[in-house]
Write an enzyme that holds these catalytic residues in place. Sequence first.
Site, PDB file in Angstrom:
ATOM      1  N   GLU A 194       0.829   0.381   9.914  1.00  0.00           N
ATOM      2  CA  GLU A 194      -0.636   0.185   9.945  1.00  0.00           C
ATOM      3  C   GLU A 194      -1.341   1.326  10.682  1.00  0.00           C
ATOM      4  O   GLU A 194      -2.276   1.117  11.442  1.00  0.00           O
ATOM      5  CB  GLU A 194      -1.005  -1.192  10.517  1.00  0.00           C
ATOM      6  CG  GLU A 194      -0.635  -2.306   9.550  1.00  0.00           C
ATOM      7  CD  GLU A 194      -1.157  -3.667   9.933  1.00  0.00           C
ATOM      8  OE1 GLU A 194      -2.315  -3.757  10.374  1.00  0.00           O
ATOM      9  OE2 GLU A 194      -0.401  -4.637   9.766  1.00  0.00           O
TER      10      GLU A 194
ATOM     11  N   GLU B 265       3.787   4.191  -0.227  1.00  0.00           N
ATOM     12  CA  GLU B 265       4.675   4.712  -1.276  1.00  0.00           C
ATOM     13  C   GLU B 265       5.584   5.765  -0.649  1.00  0.00           C
ATOM     14  O   GLU B 265       5.282   6.270   0.441  1.00  0.00           O
ATOM     15  CB  GLU B 265       3.846   5.351  -2.395  1.00  0.00           C
ATOM     16  CG  GLU B 265       2.930   4.361  -3.063  1.00  0.00           C
ATOM     17  CD  GLU B 265       2.157   4.957  -4.242  1.00  0.00           C
ATOM     18  OE1 GLU B 265       2.354   6.150  -4.544  1.00  0.00           O
ATOM     19  OE2 GLU B 265       1.360   4.213  -4.823  1.00  0.00           O
TER      20      GLU B 265
ATOM     21  N   LEU C 249       0.835  -1.200   0.000  1.00  0.00           N
ATOM     22  CA  LEU C 249       0.000   0.000   0.000  1.00  0.00           C
ATOM     23  C   LEU C 249       0.878   1.262   0.000  1.00  0.00           C
ATOM     24  O   LEU C 249       0.662   2.177  -0.796  1.00  0.00           O
ATOM     25  CB  LEU C 249      -0.888  -0.026   1.258  1.00  0.00           C
ATOM     26  CG  LEU C 249      -1.874   1.095   1.498  1.00  0.00           C
ATOM     27  CD1 LEU C 249      -2.990   1.067   0.457  1.00  0.00           C
ATOM     28  CD2 LEU C 249      -2.515   0.978   2.889  1.00  0.00           C
TER      29      LEU C 249
ATOM     30  N   GLY D 210      19.474  -2.719  33.877  1.00  0.00           N
ATOM     31  CA  GLY D 210      20.712  -1.939  33.947  1.00  0.00           C
ATOM     32  C   GLY D 210      21.512  -2.104  32.665  1.00  0.00           C
ATOM     33  O   GLY D 210      20.940  -2.201  31.570  1.00  0.00           O
TER      34      GLY D 210
HETATM   35  C1  LIG Z   1       8.896  -2.004   9.655  1.00  0.00           C
HETATM   36  C2  LIG Z   1       7.817  -1.475   8.748  1.00  0.00           C
HETATM   37  C3  LIG Z   1       7.058  -2.373   8.001  1.00  0.00           C
HETATM   38  C4  LIG Z   1       6.080  -1.896   7.113  1.00  0.00           C
HETATM   39  N1  LIG Z   1       5.380  -2.789   6.325  1.00  0.00           N
HETATM   40  C5  LIG Z   1       4.510  -2.305   5.404  1.00  0.00           C
HETATM   41  C6  LIG Z   1       3.844  -3.201   4.505  1.00  0.00           C
HETATM   42  O1  LIG Z   1       4.017  -4.429   4.553  1.00  0.00           O
HETATM   43  N2  LIG Z   1       3.027  -2.669   3.546  1.00  0.00           N
HETATM   44  C7  LIG Z   1       2.814  -1.329   3.430  1.00  0.00           C
HETATM   45  O2  LIG Z   1       2.055  -0.924   2.562  1.00  0.00           O
HETATM   46  N3  LIG Z   1       3.429  -0.449   4.278  1.00  0.00           N
HETATM   47  C8  LIG Z   1       4.261  -0.907   5.252  1.00  0.00           C
HETATM   48  N4  LIG Z   1       4.907  -0.031   6.105  1.00  0.00           N
HETATM   49  C9  LIG Z   1       4.702   1.393   5.920  1.00  0.00           C
HETATM   50  C10 LIG Z   1       3.926   2.049   7.051  1.00  0.00           C
HETATM   51  O3  LIG Z   1       2.575   1.707   6.970  1.00  0.00           O
HETATM   52  C11 LIG Z   1       4.211   3.556   6.972  1.00  0.00           C
HETATM   53  O4  LIG Z   1       5.548   3.737   7.411  1.00  0.00           O
HETATM   54  C12 LIG Z   1       3.256   4.370   7.806  1.00  0.00           C
HETATM   55  O5  LIG Z   1       1.982   4.377   7.208  1.00  0.00           O
HETATM   56  C13 LIG Z   1       3.740   5.800   7.973  1.00  0.00           C
HETATM   57  O6  LIG Z   1       4.041   6.350   6.740  1.00  0.00           O
HETATM   58  P1  LIG Z   1       5.438   7.126   6.512  1.00  0.00           P
HETATM   59  O7  LIG Z   1       6.532   6.220   6.993  1.00  0.00           O
HETATM   60  O8  LIG Z   1       5.483   7.582   5.109  1.00  0.00           O
HETATM   61  O9  LIG Z   1       5.386   8.327   7.511  1.00  0.00           O
HETATM   62  P2  LIG Z   1       4.605   9.701   7.245  1.00  0.00           P
HETATM   63  O10 LIG Z   1       3.310   9.456   6.579  1.00  0.00           O
HETATM   64  O11 LIG Z   1       5.568  10.655   6.634  1.00  0.00           O
HETATM   65  O12 LIG Z   1       4.322  10.146   8.742  1.00  0.00           O
HETATM   66  C14 LIG Z   1       5.401  10.550   9.610  1.00  0.00           C
HETATM   67  C15 LIG Z   1       4.846  10.756  10.993  1.00  0.00           C
HETATM   68  O13 LIG Z   1       3.895  11.797  10.972  1.00  0.00           O
HETATM   69  C16 LIG Z   1       3.028  11.635  12.053  1.00  0.00           C
HETATM   70  N5  LIG Z   1       1.637  11.795  11.586  1.00  0.00           N
HETATM   71  C17 LIG Z   1       1.015  11.087  10.629  1.00  0.00           C
HETATM   72  N6  LIG Z   1      -0.270  11.509  10.483  1.00  0.00           N
HETATM   73  C18 LIG Z   1      -0.442  12.509  11.390  1.00  0.00           C
HETATM   74  C19 LIG Z   1      -1.526  13.337  11.736  1.00  0.00           C
HETATM   75  N7  LIG Z   1      -2.707  13.233  11.140  1.00  0.00           N
HETATM   76  N8  LIG Z   1      -1.311  14.285  12.697  1.00  0.00           N
HETATM   77  C20 LIG Z   1      -0.116  14.404  13.311  1.00  0.00           C
HETATM   78  N9  LIG Z   1       0.943  13.641  13.042  1.00  0.00           N
HETATM   79  C21 LIG Z   1       0.800  12.703  12.089  1.00  0.00           C
HETATM   80  C22 LIG Z   1       3.274  10.241  12.647  1.00  0.00           C
HETATM   81  O14 LIG Z   1       4.025  10.342  13.828  1.00  0.00           O
HETATM   82  C23 LIG Z   1       4.085   9.571  11.566  1.00  0.00           C
HETATM   83  O15 LIG Z   1       4.933   8.564  12.091  1.00  0.00           O
HETATM   84  C24 LIG Z   1       5.859  -0.495   7.015  1.00  0.00           C
HETATM   85  C25 LIG Z   1       6.624   0.383   7.784  1.00  0.00           C
HETATM   86  C26 LIG Z   1       7.592  -0.079   8.639  1.00  0.00           C
HETATM   87  C27 LIG Z   1       8.391   0.908   9.449  1.00  0.00           C
END
Ligand SMILES: Cc1cc2nc3c(=O)[nH]c(=O)nc-3n(C[C@H](O)[C@H](O)[C@H](O)COP(=O)(O)OP(=O)(O)OC[C@H]3O[C@@H](n4cnc5c(N)ncnc54)[C@H](O)[C@@H]3O)c2cc1C
Length: 402
Positions: free
Chosen positions: A370, A134, A132, A346
């Site tokens: 998620e 990007e 999902l 510790g």
């Molecule tokens: C180990 C791991 C495994 C994953 N596996 C999958 C997978 O199998 N398939 C898949 O599709 N994706 C996967 N993901 C992606 C994951 O779902 C995304 O990392 C997540 O949705 C956050 O998107 P981003 O990393 O682009 O952070 P961003 O969208 O840039 O967000 C950064 C931060 O902004 C903050 N934020 C977000 N929304 C708000 C809001 N409304 N108000 C205030 N603060 C906010 C949160 O603290 C967030 O962490 C995985 C991620 C990791 C780290």
Amino acid sequence: MIDASFLSWPFFEDRHRQFAGDLNAWAAREIKPLVDHHDVDASCRRLVRRLGEGGWLKAVVPQAYGGISPSFDVRTLCLARETLASHEGLADFAFAMQGLGTGPITLFGSDALKEQYLPPVARGDAIAAFALSEPEAGSDVAAMSTTATPDGPDHVLIDGVKTWISNGGIADHYVVFARSGEAPGAKGLSAYVVDAQTPGLSIESRIDVIAPHPLATLRFEACRVPLAKRIGGPGEGFKVAMATLDVFRSTVGAAALGLGRRALTEALRHASSRKLFGAPLSDLQMTQASLADMATSVDSAALLVYRAAWTKDQGAPRVTREAAMAKMYATEAAQSIIDKAVQIFGGLGVTKGVKVEELYREIRALRIYEGATEVQKVVIARELVKLLEAQRSGDLDTVSGQ
Ligand SMILES: Cc1cc2nc3c(=O)[nH]c(=O)nc-3n(C[C@H](O)[C@H](O)[C@H](O)COP(=O)(O)OP(=O)(O)OC[C@H]3O[C@@H](n4cnc5c(N)ncnc54)[C@H](O)[C@@H]3O)c2cc1C
């Protein structure tokens, strides 16, 4: 596990208690020799195969396709994730991705898709993934730019980049969400099953994270996919993704609960055997305060996780609010529980090879994927406002909230 009394809670039936006990015994026996943290690809392949052979992956598909329940039994999924995570994060990961990577097919796929993809996943013969996110569309799913363009009457061409894809590089197939253009934003997405060998699909890079597991960025270049591999109707991709997450979100909370419960067990054992100032560490009142907070957080998380799972299993069409609360609270609580465990250990607590150090790295990503904690807060608040509006307009039972 020191305290398994939660299994007597009324959320569960005897089949759940049996399942949790049997899986716990299996995991204690089987998992350790399968895992090499320096080779997560091979470890995950072995784990998927053995989980399949052990019959545990039957929990992720419906009965008609080799599963144990007519449809998803969320309590079983949560118990599986909690139990596996308490033994080994990678085992939980291997189990969870088989479910998340086929959840859209189970919920919205055609009979032909279910027939083709679900039984091999339940046997551990095929590895699934869910694509999902990007680079420019993580929390903001609707900003997705991967496209699915018609190519003749029966195919689409998928172009774009997906990142953070768990099992990327070892999966046999991916559920891929792409912009199919029926409407702007979230209403113009569709979901497709894309086989790993499809020409035009490549692994652009692998991603190394603090708690390593197979993770990759995928590139799609004119990747030709039959329309018969679309999951649900055109433009229903967002609905497919959200309904799948509605089932699996509370299971992330369950995994966090397993990690937190393990940290509490480790901390208790250490505090009662480590001597400080002539007595066990657990005699010190500040240690007792930590242990009390940890235990209370474990039970609070368990109540929220199994409340959400039970509610879904009672037939609630959506458990958006309950699942968001469970995921948010359990992951945040587990982070704090594990941090306290590290403190009780510790210097040993930050030493490689010590379990609490592994848990400390393992928990972090669960607060992000998620739906990050902030996203869950937005979801919970929106659901509360919807509830109030529905009550005001008089079309809601104020007791059940349905
Ligand atoms: C180990 C791991 C495994 C994953 N596996 C999958 C997978 O199998 N398939 C898949 O599709 N994706 C996967 N993901 C992606 C994951 O779902 C995304 O990392 C997540 O949705 C956050 O998107 P981003 O990393 O682009 O952070 P961003 O969208 O840039 O967000 C950064 C931060 O902004 C903050 N934020 C977000 N929304 C708000 C809001 N409304 N108000 C205030 N603060 C906010 C949160 O603290 C967030 O962490 C995985 C991620 C990791 C780290």
